[in-house]
Design a protein around this motif. Structure first.
Motif, PDB file in Angstrom:
ATOM      1  N   THR A 216      38.938  37.715  52.630  1.00 49.38           N
ATOM      2  CA  THR A 216      38.624  39.144  53.245  1.00 49.38           C
ATOM      3  C   THR A 216      37.205  39.147  53.134  1.00 49.38           C
ATOM      4  N   TYR A 217      36.527  40.365  53.619  1.00 51.96           N
ATOM      5  CA  TYR A 217      35.251  40.454  53.464  1.00 51.96           C
ATOM      6  C   TYR A 217      34.442  40.162  52.202  1.00 51.96           C
ATOM      7  N   ARG A 218      35.215  40.273  50.978  1.00 49.83           N
ATOM      8  CA  ARG A 218      34.459  40.160  49.757  1.00 49.83           C
ATOM      9  C   ARG A 218      34.418  38.675  49.208  1.00 49.83           C
ATOM     10  N   ASP A 219      35.257  37.686  50.061  1.00 49.09           N
ATOM     11  CA  ASP A 219      35.376  36.524  49.538  1.00 49.09           C
ATOM     12  C   ASP A 219      34.308  35.508  50.065  1.00 49.09           C
TER      13      ASP A 219
ATOM     14  N   SER B 221      38.623  38.667  57.137  1.00 52.80           N
ATOM     15  CA  SER B 221      39.129  39.944  57.628  1.00 52.80           C
ATOM     16  C   SER B 221      38.512  40.994  56.979  1.00 52.80           C
ATOM     17  N   THR B 222      38.146  42.107  57.801  1.00 52.31           N
ATOM     18  CA  THR B 222      37.909  43.488  57.374  1.00 52.31           C
ATOM     19  C   THR B 222      38.913  44.430  57.510  1.00 52.31           C
ATOM     20  N   PRO B 223      39.826  44.417  58.344  1.00 47.97           N
ATOM     21  CA  PRO B 223      40.989  45.236  58.346  1.00 47.97           C
ATOM     22  C   PRO B 223      41.686  44.831  57.305  1.00 47.97           C
TER      23      PRO B 223
ATOM     24  N   ASP C 295      43.105  45.017  45.527  1.00 46.30           N
ATOM     25  CA  ASP C 295      44.169  45.931  45.103  1.00 46.30           C
ATOM     26  C   ASP C 295      44.472  46.863  45.760  1.00 46.30           C
ATOM     27  N   GLY C 296      43.852  47.413  46.510  1.00 52.02           N
ATOM     28  CA  GLY C 296      43.793  48.384  47.804  1.00 52.02           C
ATOM     29  C   GLY C 296      44.638  47.839  48.858  1.00 52.02           C
ATOM     30  N   GLY C 297      44.360  46.560  49.412  1.00 53.89           N
ATOM     31  CA  GLY C 297      45.130  45.995  50.407  1.00 53.89           C
ATOM     32  C   GLY C 297      46.383  45.914  50.157  1.00 53.89           C
ATOM     33  N   THR C 298      47.225  45.833  48.647  1.00 57.72           N
ATOM     34  CA  THR C 298      48.549  45.915  48.542  1.00 57.72           C
ATOM     35  C   THR C 298      49.192  47.172  48.770  1.00 57.72           C
TER      36      THR C 298
ATOM     37  N   ASN D 139      42.570  42.170  41.634  1.00 56.31           N
ATOM     38  CA  ASN D 139      42.421  43.515  41.174  1.00 56.31           C
ATOM     39  C   ASN D 139      41.252  43.788  40.578  1.00 56.31           C
ATOM     40  N   ASN D 140      40.384  44.260  41.237  1.00 50.67           N
ATOM     41  CA  ASN D 140      39.049  44.615  40.649  1.00 50.67           C
ATOM     42  C   ASN D 140      39.230  46.088  40.395  1.00 50.67           C
ATOM     43  N   GLU D 141      40.079  46.888  40.395  1.00 51.44           N
ATOM     44  CA  GLU D 141      40.408  48.233  39.758  1.00 51.44           C
ATOM     45  C   GLU D 141      40.043  49.275  40.830  1.00 51.44           C
ATOM     46  N   TYR D 142      39.370  48.757  41.592  1.00 52.51           N
ATOM     47  CA  TYR D 142      38.787  49.989  42.820  1.00 52.51           C
ATOM     48  C   TYR D 142      38.912  49.273  44.214  1.00 52.51           C
ATOM     49  N   ALA D 143      39.304  50.522  45.064  1.00 55.11           N
ATOM     50  CA  ALA D 143      39.243  50.384  46.538  1.00 55.11           C
ATOM     51  C   ALA D 143      38.496  51.129  46.898  1.00 55.11           C
TER      52      ALA D 143
HETATM   53  C1  LIG Z   1      43.236  48.926  57.684  1.00 53.88           C
HETATM   54  C2  LIG Z   1      42.027  49.385  57.020  1.00 53.88           C
HETATM   55  N1  LIG Z   1      41.989  50.739  56.389  1.00 53.88           N
HETATM   56  C3  LIG Z   1      40.651  50.955  55.795  1.00 53.88           C
HETATM   57  C4  LIG Z   1      39.713  50.178  55.838  1.00 53.88           C
HETATM   58  C5  LIG Z   1      38.520  50.731  55.063  1.00 53.88           C
HETATM   59  N2  LIG Z   1      38.417  50.001  53.855  1.00 53.88           N
HETATM   60  C6  LIG Z   1      37.304  49.231  53.774  1.00 53.88           C
HETATM   61  S1  LIG Z   1      37.463  48.250  52.205  1.00 53.88           S
HETATM   62  C7  LIG Z   1      38.360  49.345  51.698  1.00 53.88           C
HETATM   63  C8  LIG Z   1      38.847  49.300  50.248  1.00 53.88           C
HETATM   64  C9  LIG Z   1      39.487  48.108  49.865  1.00 53.88           C
HETATM   65  O1  LIG Z   1      40.001  47.970  48.553  1.00 53.88           O
HETATM   66  P1  LIG Z   1      40.437  46.625  47.954  1.00 53.88           P
HETATM   67  O2  LIG Z   1      41.561  46.233  48.782  1.00 53.88           O
HETATM   68  O3  LIG Z   1      40.852  46.846  46.614  1.00 53.88           O
HETATM   69  O4  LIG Z   1      39.412  45.658  48.175  1.00 53.88           O
HETATM   70  P2  LIG Z   1      37.970  45.605  47.644  1.00 53.88           P
HETATM   71  O5  LIG Z   1      36.989  45.878  48.410  1.00 53.88           O
HETATM   72  O6  LIG Z   1      37.871  46.064  46.225  1.00 53.88           O
HETATM   73  O7  LIG Z   1      37.734  43.861  47.348  1.00 53.88           O
HETATM   74  C10 LIG Z   1      38.677  50.296  52.740  1.00 53.88           C
HETATM   75  C11 LIG Z   1      39.838  51.510  52.554  1.00 53.88           C
HETATM   76  C12 LIG Z   1      39.637  49.169  56.336  1.00 53.88           C
HETATM   77  N3  LIG Z   1      38.843  48.245  56.351  1.00 53.88           N
HETATM   78  N4  LIG Z   1      41.092  48.717  56.773  1.00 53.88           N
END
Ligand SMILES: Cc1ncc(C[n+]2csc(CCOP(=O)(O)OP(=O)(O)O)c2C)c(N)n1
Length: 362
Positions: free
Chosen positions: A93-96, A133-135, A165-168, A193-197
């Protein structure tokens, strides 16, 4: 015969082989990785930390459009690639970015996407790393597809698919798990799981007992690890990769870690969480505990430390030198590389842009 619970349920507590004080588990549930492996991990952690720091500095200097840092999550980033073989695939993902760099992708090419002027800076086939991947979670069905195809071809490829974690909570996560389980695709789904989305804490994201439990309904075994313990991560992810490679189907691993910094430079985390919440996580830093352990148990001498530091200095200089010059971009390339055959709409938009640019030049 093993029960469904024994086969699918994660351990009651995240697996931790070396605790935050650098003390090894006295009755480890997994074998502690070899010292050489941990020393290699240490060197990579130091490099990953410096990569994070330098990339954040480049954002402040206007050289990167955005940088979602994995500061504090480096053990997850490094472990995810250390357990892979050359022929395996990584879906980040974008964070990796640190994971991508540790897979062998050129550091400048790693950051080109986040610079904001090119589709993906690297050739995904060269190091078998899919574009970042950003989406959210859209990379997961793709990862399953690659794993399924490899299996059909009789290859022993394993795919490491990263997600937050949010992605799940995304539909793609669930569809990917279901498809992977039905077709026994060799994928390791690795949740950091870094506790925040962004500003949404885990408690408002999921009511599951743990995110590793999410596999059960699909028949995917789950396991949990302390996400700041490189040793535990290597053991847990290593076994998951081995199982996937041996035809035991997809595996779901959750690492418990913490997003120490803001979501990105565009976010102000002080608006939704207290410093007092962050502080204990600084004490659980993945580098500090490994340094304590290796210092006590031999192996981490001045020469190793110096080599790691030199590596880190080199990577920082490489990023500064490579990303400082103003990039030369070709606006028309915005339309290239998306489809093998251009759609009518894109052809019209490209012509419109060409016309605009030629009038600007005239
Ligand atoms: C399908 C989709 N919905 C919303 C977003 C907007 N968005 C970007 S990052 C993010 C939070 C994601 O959190 P998490 O999956 O926990 O990953 P982290 O950023 O903590 O690594 C959101 C909602 C997006 N990029 N793609």
């Amino acid at each position: 015969m093993t029960t469904v619970e024994e086969r699918l349920l994660p351990s009651a507590e995240p697996v931790c082989l070396i605790d935050q004080y650098g003390v090894p588990h006295d009755n480890p549930p997994y074998e502690l990785p070899a010292r050489e492996t941990l020393l290699d991990g240490y060197t990579q952690l130091i490099k990953g930390r410096r990569f994070n720091e330098q990339a954040s500095a480049l954002v402040r200097q206007g050289r990167l459009a955005v940088y979602p840092s994995s500061f504090g999550q480096e053990a997850c980033q490094i472990a995810a690639t250390m357990v892979l073989r050359e022929g395996d695939w990584l879906f980040p993902t974008y964070r990796d970015s640190v994971s991508i760099m540790s897979r062998g992708v050129d550091p400048i090419e790693t950051l080109t996407l986040l610079r904001g002027d090119w589709h993906s800076g690297y050739d995904p086939y060269e190091h078998k790393v899919a574009p970042q991947s950003t989406p959210l979670a859209t990379q997961l069905p793709h990862a399953v597809g690659v794993a399924h195809a490899a299996r059909l071809k009789g290859e022993d490829t394993v795919v490491m698919a990263l997600v937050g974690d949010g992605g799940t909570s995304e539909g793609d996560f669930h569809e990917a798990l279901n498809f992977a389980a039905v077709f026994q695709a060799p994928v390791v789904f690795f949740i950091q799981n870094n506790e925040y989305a962004i500003s949404v804490p885990l408690a408002k994201q999921s009511a599951a007992p743990s995110l590793a439990h999410k596999g059960i309904g699909y028949g995917v075994p789950g396991e949990r690890a302390d996400g700041n313990d490189l040793a535990g991560l290597l053991a847990v992810l290593g076994r998951a990769v081995e199982k996937a490679r041996n035809g035991e189907g997809p595996q779901l691993i959750e690492a418990h870690t913490y997003r120490v910094q803001a979501h990105t430079n565009a976010d102000d985390a002080t608006r939704y969480r207290e410093d007092a919440e962050v502080a204990p996580w600084l004490d659980r830093d993945p580098i500090d505990r490994l340094v304590k352990y290796l210092s006590e148990n031999g192996g981490l001498d001045d020469a190793v430390r110096q080599r790691a530091e030199e590596n880190a200095v080199r990577i920082a200089a490489q990023l500064r030198d490579g990303l400082m010059p103003e990039p030369e971009v070709e606006p028309a390339e915005l339309f290239a590389y998306l489809y093998a055959e251009q759609t009518q709409q894109l052809r019209e938009q490209a012509a419109f842009l060409r016309d605009e640019l030629s009038r600007e030049e005239a």
